[in-house]
Design a protein around this motif. Structure first.
Motif, PDB file in Angstrom:
ATOM      1  N   PRO A   1       0.810  -1.231   0.000  1.00 11.92           N
ATOM      2  CA  PRO A   1       0.000   0.000   0.000  1.00 11.92           C
ATOM      3  C   PRO A   1       0.836   1.271   0.000  1.00 11.92           C
ATOM      4  O   PRO A   1       0.410   2.294  -0.554  1.00 11.92           O
ATOM      5  CB  PRO A   1      -0.846  -0.127   1.270  1.00 11.92           C
ATOM      6  N   VAL A   2       2.012   1.242   0.586  1.00 15.65           N
ATOM      7  CA  VAL A   2       2.873   2.423   0.599  1.00 15.65           C
ATOM      8  C   VAL A   2       3.316   2.775  -0.815  1.00 15.65           C
ATOM      9  O   VAL A   2       3.236   3.937  -1.251  1.00 15.65           O
ATOM     10  CB  VAL A   2       4.104   2.186   1.507  1.00 15.65           C
ATOM     11  N   PHE A   3       3.765   1.777  -1.566  1.00 10.73           N
ATOM     12  CA  PHE A   3       4.242   2.039  -2.915  1.00 10.73           C
ATOM     13  C   PHE A   3       3.094   2.178  -3.910  1.00 10.73           C
ATOM     14  O   PHE A   3       3.250   2.867  -4.941  1.00 10.73           O
ATOM     15  CB  PHE A   3       5.212   0.930  -3.351  1.00 10.73           C
ATOM     16  N   GLU A   4       1.955   1.564  -3.628  1.00 11.62           N
ATOM     17  CA  GLU A   4       0.799   1.735  -4.512  1.00 11.62           C
ATOM     18  C   GLU A   4       0.379   3.191  -4.575  1.00 11.62           C
ATOM     19  O   GLU A   4      -0.155   3.647  -5.590  1.00 11.62           O
ATOM     20  CB  GLU A   4      -0.381   0.880  -4.029  1.00 11.62           C
ATOM     21  N   ALA A   5       0.608   3.926  -3.512  1.00 10.94           N
ATOM     22  CA  ALA A   5       0.258   5.343  -3.498  1.00 10.94           C
ATOM     23  C   ALA A   5       1.083   6.134  -4.502  1.00 10.94           C
ATOM     24  O   ALA A   5       0.685   7.227  -4.918  1.00 10.94           O
ATOM     25  CB  ALA A   5       0.448   5.904  -2.083  1.00 10.94           C
ATOM     26  N   ASP A   6       2.253   5.611  -4.879  1.00 11.15           N
ATOM     27  CA  ASP A   6       3.143   6.308  -5.812  1.00 11.15           C
ATOM     28  C   ASP A   6       3.044   5.799  -7.239  1.00 11.15           C
ATOM     29  O   ASP A   6       3.297   6.553  -8.179  1.00 11.15           O
ATOM     30  CB  ASP A   6       4.601   6.149  -5.357  1.00 11.15           C
ATOM     31  N   PHE A   7       2.703   4.526  -7.430  1.00 10.33           N
ATOM     32  CA  PHE A   7       2.712   3.946  -8.769  1.00 10.33           C
ATOM     33  C   PHE A   7       1.781   4.708  -9.703  1.00 10.33           C
ATOM     34  O   PHE A   7       0.711   5.177  -9.296  1.00 10.33           O
ATOM     35  CB  PHE A   7       2.309   2.479  -8.724  1.00 10.33           C
ATOM     36  N   LEU A   8       2.184   4.782 -10.960  1.00 10.09           N
ATOM     37  CA  LEU A   8       1.455   5.579 -11.947  1.00 10.09           C
ATOM     38  C   LEU A   8       0.464   4.719 -12.733  1.00 10.09           C
ATOM     39  O   LEU A   8       0.603   3.491 -12.807  1.00 10.09           O
ATOM     40  CB  LEU A   8       2.465   6.228 -12.905  1.00 10.09           C
ATOM     41  N   PRO A   9      -0.519   5.360 -13.367  1.00  7.71           N
ATOM     42  CA  PRO A   9      -1.531   4.611 -14.127  1.00  7.71           C
ATOM     43  C   PRO A   9      -0.969   3.836 -15.312  1.00  7.71           C
ATOM     44  O   PRO A   9      -1.634   2.932 -15.825  1.00  7.71           O
ATOM     45  CB  PRO A   9      -2.496   5.706 -14.601  1.00  7.71           C
ATOM     46  N   CYS A  10       0.248   4.165 -15.777  1.00  7.36           N
ATOM     47  CA  CYS A  10       0.809   3.468 -16.936  1.00  7.36           C
ATOM     48  C   CYS A  10       1.324   2.079 -16.589  1.00  7.36           C
ATOM     49  O   CYS A  10       1.666   1.306 -17.486  1.00  7.36           O
ATOM     50  CB  CYS A  10       1.949   4.285 -17.535  1.00  7.36           C
ATOM     51  N   SER A  11       1.379   1.737 -15.302  1.00  3.70           N
ATOM     52  CA  SER A  11       1.869   0.420 -14.868  1.00  3.70           C
ATOM     53  C   SER A  11       0.684  -0.486 -14.559  1.00  3.70           C
ATOM     54  O   SER A  11      -0.218  -0.097 -13.803  1.00  3.70           O
ATOM     55  CB  SER A  11       2.750   0.587 -13.621  1.00  3.70           C
ATOM     56  N   PHE A  12       0.691  -1.692 -15.133  1.00  4.00           N
ATOM     57  CA  PHE A  12      -0.453  -2.584 -14.985  1.00  4.00           C
ATOM     58  C   PHE A  12      -0.103  -3.944 -14.386  1.00  4.00           C
ATOM     59  O   PHE A  12      -0.991  -4.657 -13.938  1.00  4.00           O
ATOM     60  CB  PHE A  12      -1.115  -2.806 -16.353  1.00  4.00           C
ATOM     61  N   GLY A  13       1.158  -4.324 -14.392  1.00  9.28           N
ATOM     62  CA  GLY A  13       1.515  -5.676 -13.970  1.00  9.28           C
ATOM     63  C   GLY A  13       1.690  -5.825 -12.478  1.00  9.28           C
ATOM     64  O   GLY A  13       2.259  -4.954 -11.810  1.00  9.28           O
TER      65      GLY A  13
END
Length: 481
Positions: A161-173
């Motif tokens: 959840p910590v890194f999900e807050a940063d991940f961008l919409p262009c990443s799907f895997g």
């Protein structure tokens, strides 16, 4: 679902779809309204709290997470995830069944005590090689011991959840609440908008080439908890055992580990955030990347930029899978996430001109993989198996395979695979009774229900631009076939 030890290598091989029963927190899920936490279990509430805190302050570094890893409810959830994946044993040869016989509570008590005391030490993962669907290549897969997988899953529960807050919409895997079809929909939308030049590439040996120093630097952008960082380093340094020899490389996050996909995304997030829209629309699924461009010049610049960004991360594109393709009606297409994508033109009807659109159907590799699986289930060595059992196994595979590929223009491909399944089943029955092929076909067609073999008709949902991919088509043809 993670593919820790199921033989699928890097995540899904896009030949079947699975639905997880439990989902971690994601950026797609809005923060729960006041009082919602009371309806969540404690682990989900923890994940929501971590996600909201990370989202509220992009510069925050979390310094007190280690105690969350050895919480008993977190370890219990981690065990449930590991058990559900039903993986193989590590180098200690301890199976999941043996752990249950030993006592799950007893194991979790030991892990909790070791983590609290700081005495937990992971052991090397068992290295095996599995075939890549549709190719002669073999993919290295590392299988950690069961107890190590439980701890990795607990770390993932806390960190994700910590890194999900940063991940961008262009990443799907390897992300919660994001599917491969979400990325495929981007291709349909961009093609409809006029992006007809495609840059496709694959990061060469991504899971084995990520430098440990760079990865830990990326993790430390958000995490400052020294005990948790030490635990992550211990997993990276544990190494792998291959043919009785332990290797401890300074690069790579062992492909097959529970936490490896998250670590891959954490590192490649640096690539995602460095990308600029002027080079085209970029999307990534794990180590597979694709850029949709509007001109050849933009595509050439995008490939050059992508190569530079990867080099800055110590990575490089795989030459055999890197190219620029112009999408034209009747021209060549691209393979991405198990589908073959090609620009086609629909037939003109009176009063209505034909429409050019980006169609997709199972790629040649996906089709060959399906045939190989069906042929394996109906081979001569299995003639002693009851026909009902063989039909049940074929149905199980077809449901999963078609469950993924039904969201495309796959009707013709489904017809081919269904006919192949009938042919192989007829041969199986004929050989079993030492009769001719025609007799085997007669047994299937005269049974009234093809001996229970499922039909693949009427399940295809053709993609439409700027429309949710799960929605059923309103038109005749593919959507209602």
């Amino acid at each position: 679902m993670d593919n820790t030890t199921t033989g699928e290598g890097k995540g899904r091989c896009f030949v079947h779809a699975q639905v997880d029963k439990e989902w971690p927190v994601s950026a797609v899920c809005a923060s729960p309204a006041p009082g919602v936490e009371r309806r969540l279990d404690a682990v989900r509430a923890l994940q929501h709290a971590l996600y909201r805190a990370a989202k509220a302050d992009p510069e925050r570094r979390f310094h007190a997470l280690y105690d969350k890893v050895h919480r008993r409810d977190v370890l219990q959830r981690a065990w449930s995830q590991v058990r559900r994946n039903n993986g193989a044993p590590g180098i200690d040869q301890i199976t999941l069944a043996e752990v249950e016989e030993y006592g799950v509570s007893r194991l979790l008590d030991e892990l909790e005590a070791e983590l609290r005391a700081g005495t937990f030490r992971p052991i090397p993962a068992r290295r095996v090689f599995i075939p890549k669907p549709g190719t002669q290549e073999r993919r290295p897969l590392s299988i950690p011991a069961v107890r190590d997988r439980v701890v990795q899953a607990a770390v993932k529960i806390v960190l994700e959840p910590v890194f999900e807050a940063d991940f961008l919409p262009c990443s799907f895997g390897f992300r919660p609440k994001r599917a491969a079809h979400d990325g495929l929909q981007v291709l349909v939308n961009e093609s409809f908008a006029g992006a007809r030049w495609v840059v496709e590439t694959d990061v060469a040996d991504c899971f084995g080439a990520i430098p440990h120093s760079g990865l830990m630097s990326a993790v430390e952008e958000r995490i400052s908890d020294r005990r948790l960082l030490s635990l992550l380093r211990a997993f990276l340094r544990a190494g792998v055992m291959e043919q009785g020899t332990v290797r401890r490389p300074v690069t790579g996050t062992a492909q097959g580990g529970v936490i490896s996909p998250l670590m891959c995304n954490v590192y490649l997030h640096r690539l995602d955030r460095a990308w600029r829209g002027a080079y085209g629309t970029y999307l990534r699924y794990a180590d597979d990347a694709l850029v949709m461009c509007r001109s050849k010049g933009q595509a050439v610049a995008a490939l050059a930029r992508l190569t530079v960004l990867l080099a800055e991360l110590g990575l490089r594109p795989k030459p055999a899978k890197t190219r620029i393709v112009q999408l034209t009606a009747g021209g060549e297409g691209v393979d991405f996430l198990g589908f073959h994508h090609r620009l086609v033109r629909s037939r003109a009807v009176p009063g209505r001109a034909g429409v050019t659109f980006l169609a997709r159907w199972p790629s040649r590799k996906a089709m060959q993989h399906a045939r190989d699986r069906i042929r394996f289930m109906t081979m001569r060595a299995r003639l002693a198996a009851p026909v009902e059992q063989v039909v049940q196994e074929i149905n199980l595979f077809l449901r999963g395979w078609a469950g993924y590929f039904r969201y495309g223009n796959s009707a013709h491909a489904f017809d081919q695979i269904r006919r192949y399944a009938v042919m192989r089943l007829a041969l199986f029955i004929a050989k079993r009774h030492q009769r001719g092929r025609a007799w085997g076909f007669a047994q299937i067609y005269c049974s009234g229900d093809d001996l229970g073999l499922i039909s693949l008709n009427g399940i295809v949902v053709a993609p439409r631009p700027h429309r949710a991919w799960r929605e059923k088509s309103n038109t005749a043809g593919e959507g209602r076939r």
